[in-house]
Enzyme design. Structure first.
Site, PDB file in Angstrom:
ATOM      1  N   MET A 173     -58.250  -0.375 -85.301  1.00  0.00           N
ATOM      2  CA  MET A 173     -57.600  -0.556 -86.605  1.00  0.00           C
ATOM      3  C   MET A 173     -56.294  -1.379 -86.774  1.00  0.00           C
ATOM      4  O   MET A 173     -56.452  -1.987 -88.130  1.00  0.00           O
ATOM      5  CB  MET A 173     -56.717   0.978 -86.837  1.00  0.00           C
TER       6      MET A 173
ATOM      7  N   GLU B 133     -43.277  14.321 -70.539  1.00  0.00           N
ATOM      8  CA  GLU B 133     -42.828  15.359 -71.479  1.00  0.00           C
ATOM      9  C   GLU B 133     -43.426  15.198 -72.675  1.00  0.00           C
ATOM     10  O   GLU B 133     -43.572  16.188 -73.257  1.00  0.00           O
ATOM     11  CB  GLU B 133     -41.284  15.433 -71.636  1.00  0.00           C
TER      12      GLU B 133
ATOM     13  N   LYS C  96     -26.723  24.335 -68.903  1.00  0.00           N
ATOM     14  CA  LYS C  96     -27.117  24.686 -67.692  1.00  0.00           C
ATOM     15  C   LYS C  96     -26.338  26.044 -67.272  1.00  0.00           C
ATOM     16  O   LYS C  96     -26.832  26.889 -66.724  1.00  0.00           O
ATOM     17  CB  LYS C  96     -26.810  23.698 -66.493  1.00  0.00           C
TER      18      LYS C  96
END
Lengths: 171, 583
Positions: free
Chosen positions: B481, B51, B163
């Site tokens: 970095m 997701e 739902k």
């Protein structure tokens, strides 16, 4: 290295907001997320249709932070208006407290005498206790509670501050 | 009035709002919506592999097309996995609508299976969010959500739909847009601010335009007006990371990016300017360096659509709360009306020429290793040679800064990067989303070996939808970095910044049906890049670069713009506790 604290000023903010689920969490959460203080917070709906609530927040911070707080509150979608009463004054502010005091004999009489001076009302009594109802500024209530502490303070409930701008204009 | 299920109402609203692509992942609490999307004639659903990938794809889609990105995920883990991308969109002001499934209303609060307090969790990482408890409210909420996500300062909006609300029916007619009476972003500036801005610009001897992502968010008109204002005033232009492309890098007036890894000339010009016009930027800590030394002798004008950005960090002399395009239009009109002429900035430009002569982006090459800056510069050259529309995304780290420094952008919406939140794992899905929204363009993700692994699973998504994205990995076997900061701050104690057990990126790509290319030395670089660009379909490139290169110039934390480090010889390897404690 040590963390340095900044000087803080007390401000009373008055907000009108849409009365919808989660609005209080949105506002309270904004304060915690951005590291602002809440000294007191009151909320209740104020229109006939219950659509709008007024929230009064007492907060503290340097002037720049207070400006940020107002701008950040204004950014929330359900917030209609934010007024800094402290900046836009003069304004009236009041707080209500219930103060439970226990004691007998001379203490009991002294509690009543002090209550009279502070125009506090007795709203409950037993042989060994009173509950006083007092309204006023935060400072007045602090003073009253301070005196009662010496006599036999049991506990205190306070509403937090509500405030309105003086005069006929709305906040 | 005909009754429709909540799921059908949602899909109908998406169609009415012009949504063409939804990035999502199904699950129990969104099954009714997925059924309503089954074989849908106009809405294309892109099935992601995680997701978080969906949210960054939506961001890439939004940033490259100017349209809102739409995400659809299930309750619980679906929603919590989306939180990083939602926060990223909030920080970078990306318009995005995230639809999350929720357990049925009667189960909310019972610790039901895959229940999470999505509204509570996303309250402070969204511009606004909604829990819709009845299908009758759904249509107006969806229309309002898109309006809020795309107007004012754009941002992510979450709509949480239980739902049972997706299944229950309600009478449906296409709703009128009803927005909270309290939501009215100011887009038109107050006249006084514009007036002051014009007079200050006309009187300035050492002006600089400091521009940001707000110019790009405002739209193509804003970029055109920025160019016009730059031409009218003759002022130098610098930009934040988010604003690259709003002003053409090929212009003589372009100073390069400013801030921590900005150019010497941009930072010195900011420091020495007598007037800074900030256009849609927000004085971020990466830009200002040490605050008490930031642009000490300048007056400042700040144009921002978000009032809370003004005076948040740096106090300005003139605040212009407005949409960038509207404010620039007002400034230009008044400038012309007053008959102002371009001031003589010869002396200012002469000083700038002196700073430019330091050639702060130069780097040394040794002939045996590929310098990462060289890889970017060659990629830029090769991209220009294709004549195609090129969209560059990046992950986060050294490669991101090198890309910002060495790839030139002449147009907006072609540079997609995670600025505010600095999300490793952003760039690759963002390239997929950008490719989805711009099928004819060349979408390239410049990545590092560490950050690319944060959403590497999306290799499968690009394969599935035949998206010819190019993944160009600058592989130095370090979280570069982090390693650089450890070298500068912690006497080169490289605590957990070595990328051990790296996969074979070529084989990994091939396992997903991609073409894999490895570039191992300077002599292979040009041909390897050309091969990547000429190969149809998705290509992953493992470009082996010098392992210990540092990104310069650099303003170390706690330092001023005038205290830039230009090369490794200036690095001390230790830092005070005060400097260490800064982000």
């Amino acid at each position: 290295m040590h963390i340095q604290e900044e000087l803080s000023q007390r401000h009373v903010l008055s907000l009108t907001v849409s009365n919808e689920a989660g609005i209080l969490a949105r506002i309270a959460g904004l304060f915690t997320a951005r590291g602002y203080n809440i000294d007191s917070l009151t909320v209740a709906d104020i229109t006939d249709d219950h659509a709008i609530s007024r929230i009064t927040i007492v907060t503290g911070g340097p002037p720049k932070v207070i400006d940020q707080i107002i701008a950040q509150l204004d950014r929330l979608v359900p917030v209609h208006k934010v007024t800094d009463l402290t900046e836009n004054g003069p304004f009236v502010e009041r707080e209500l407290a219930l103060v439970k005091v226990a004691g007998t004999g001379e203490d009991r009489i002294e509690a009543l005498r002090l209550a009279d001076v502070f125009r506090a009302k007795v709203v409950d009594t037993t042989i060994g206790s009173f509950i006083f109802e007092i309204t006023g500024t935060t400072e007045k209530i602090d003073n009253f509670v301070g005196l009662m502490r010496q006599i036999g303070l049991v506990e205190v409930g306070r509403t937090g501050v509500v405030g309105l701008i003086r005069g006929k204009e709305p906040n | 009035m005909a009754e429709k299920s909540g799921a059908d109402i949602l899909v109908e609203c998406l169609v009415d709002l012009g949504v063409e692509v939804v990035f999502g992942y199904p699950g129990g609490a969104v099954l009714p919506i997925y059924d309503a999307l089954y074989n849908h004639p106009t809405i294309k659903h892109v099935l992601v592999r995680h997701e978080q990938g969906a949210t960054h794809m939506a961001e890439g889609y939004a940033r490259s097309t100017g349209k809102p990105g739409v995400v659809l995920v299930t309750s619980g883990p679906g929603a919590t996995n989306a939180v990083t991308g939602i926060t990223d969109a909030l920080m970078d002001s990306i318009p995005m609508v995230v639809i999350t499934g929720q357990v049925p209303t009667q189960l909310i609060g019972t610790d039901a299976f895959q229940e999470a307090d999505t509204i509570g969790i996303t309250r402070h990482c969204t511009k606004h969010n909604y829990l819709v408890k009845t299908p009758g409210k759904l249509a107006e909420v969806i229309h309002e959500a898109f309006h809020i996500a795309t107007t004012g300062r754009p941002g992510p909006v979450v709509i949480d739909i239980p739902k049972n609300v997706q299944i229950a029916t309600a009478p449906y007619a296409k709703p009128e847009l009803k927005v909270h009476a309290s939501y009215h972003p100011q887009t038109k500036a107050d006249a006084a601010g514009i007036d002051a801005a014009v007079e200050m610009l006309a009187a300035a001897e050492r002006p600089i335009l400091y521009t940001g992502g707000g110019v790009i968010n405002s739209g193509p008109q804003a970029t055109a007006l920025l160019r016009e204002l730059a031409a009218l005033t003759g002022a130098p232009v610098t930009s934040t990371l988010m604003g690259l492309g709003a002003f053409p890098a090929s212009s003589d007036q372009w100073m390069g990016m400013l801030g921590m890894h900005g150019t010497y000339e941009a930072n010195w010009a900011m420091n020495q300017a007598d007037l800074i016009l900030c256009v849609g930027a927000r004085f971020d800590d990466r830009v200002t360096g040490r605050l008490d030394a930031f642009a000490p002798n300048s007056r400042k004008i700040h144009i921002d659509i978000d009032r809370s950005s003004i005076n948040k960090i740096v106090e300005v002399d003139v605040a212009v709360v407005a949409d960038v395009a509207s404010a620039l239009d007002d400034i230009i009109s008044l400038w012309k009306q007053r008959g102002h002429q371009k001031a003589d900035l010869t002396e200012w430009w002469a000083r700038i020429a002196g700073w430019r002569a330091r050639k702060s982006l130069d780097y040394a090459e040794n002939g045996t290793e590929i310098m990462p800056q060289r890889a970017i510069a060659d990629l830029y050259k090769a991209c220009q040679a294709t004549g195609k529309d090129v969209i560059i995304t990046t992950e986060v780290g050294q490669h991101q800064m090198w890309a910002a420094q060495h790839f030139g952008f002449d147009a907006p919406n072609k540079w997609l990067t995670s600025g505010g939140l600095g999300t490793m794992g952003y760039g690759f899905p963002a390239a997929i989303g950008a490719q989805m929204g711009n099928p004819g363009s060349l979408a390239i993700c410049i990545a590092g070996d560490a950050s690319v692994q944060m959403n590497i699973q999306e290799l499968g998504t690009a394969t599935q939808y035949r998206l010819p994205v190019k993944l160009f990995i600058l592989n130095n076997e370090y979280m570069g970095m982090v390693r650089q900061w450890q070298e500068l701050t912690y006497e080169s104690r490289y605590s957990n910044s070595y990328s051990d057990s790296l996969p074979d990126f070529v084989k990994l790509g091939e396992a997903y049906g991609w073409t894999g290319i490895r570039i191992e030395g300077p002599q292979e670089l040009e041909a390897g890049i050309r091969q990547m660009l000429e190969t149809p379909g998705p290509v992953i490139v493992d470009c082996r670069v010098a392992k210990l290169s540092n990104c310069f110039p650099m303003i170390p934390s706690g330092a001023a713009h005038t205290e830039m480090l230009l090369d490794p010889s200036q690095v001390e390897g230790v830092m005070s506790d005060e400097a260490k404690a800064l982000v």
